[in-house]
Design a protein around this motif. Structure first.
Motif, PDB file in Angstrom:
ATOM      1  N   GLU A  20       0.827  -1.205   0.000  1.00  0.00           N
ATOM      2  CA  GLU A  20       0.000   0.000   0.000  1.00  0.00           C
ATOM      3  C   GLU A  20       0.863   1.257   0.000  1.00  0.00           C
ATOM      4  O   GLU A  20       0.604   2.199  -0.752  1.00  0.00           O
ATOM      5  N   SER A  21       1.897   1.284   0.816  1.00  0.00           N
ATOM      6  CA  SER A  21       2.801   2.437   0.870  1.00  0.00           C
ATOM      7  C   SER A  21       3.554   2.597  -0.444  1.00  0.00           C
ATOM      8  O   SER A  21       3.677   3.716  -0.972  1.00  0.00           O
ATOM      9  N   GLN A  24       1.224   3.868  -3.249  1.00  0.00           N
ATOM     10  CA  GLN A  24       0.956   5.298  -3.144  1.00  0.00           C
ATOM     11  C   GLN A  24       2.163   6.125  -3.584  1.00  0.00           C
ATOM     12  O   GLN A  24       2.012   7.147  -4.250  1.00  0.00           O
ATOM     13  N   SER A  28       2.218   8.617  -6.967  1.00  0.00           N
ATOM     14  CA  SER A  28       2.481  10.050  -6.853  1.00  0.00           C
ATOM     15  C   SER A  28       3.773  10.460  -7.571  1.00  0.00           C
ATOM     16  O   SER A  28       4.087  11.653  -7.645  1.00  0.00           O
TER      17      SER A  28
END
Length: 68
Positions: A20-21, A24, A28
C-alpha cells in the motif's frame, strides 16, 4: 486449497502494508503520472480500473521496456 498458519498471515499483513505504501509512492511519482497522461482512459475505464491495477500495469510495462 492453501491453508496459512497464523505466522504466515501476519507476514502477509506486513506485505500488504508495504505494498500500500509503495503503491501510493509510485502513483504520486512523476514517472507514473507522465505514463498515465500518455495512456488516456475515459472516465468509465478509470472507474472500472483501480489504482492497484494501474500501478501493476505501469510496473509491468516499465520492466518490459527495461528488459527489451
Amino acid at each position: 486449497m492453501v491453508i496459512f498458519s497464523a505466522s504466515q498471515k501476519s507476514e502477509f499483513s506486513g506485505d500488504t502494508q508495504i505494498w500500500e505504501s509503495l503503491k501510493q509512492a509510485i502513483a504520486s511519482s512523476s514517472g507514473f503520472q507522465r505514463w498515465e497522461l500518455e495512456r488516456p482512459m475515459d472516465k468509465e475505464q478509470l472507474q472500472d480500473v483501480g489504482i492497484d491495477y494501474r500501478v501493476r500495469r505501469y510496473l509491468r510495462e516499465t520492466l518490459e521496456t527495461l528488459a527489451y
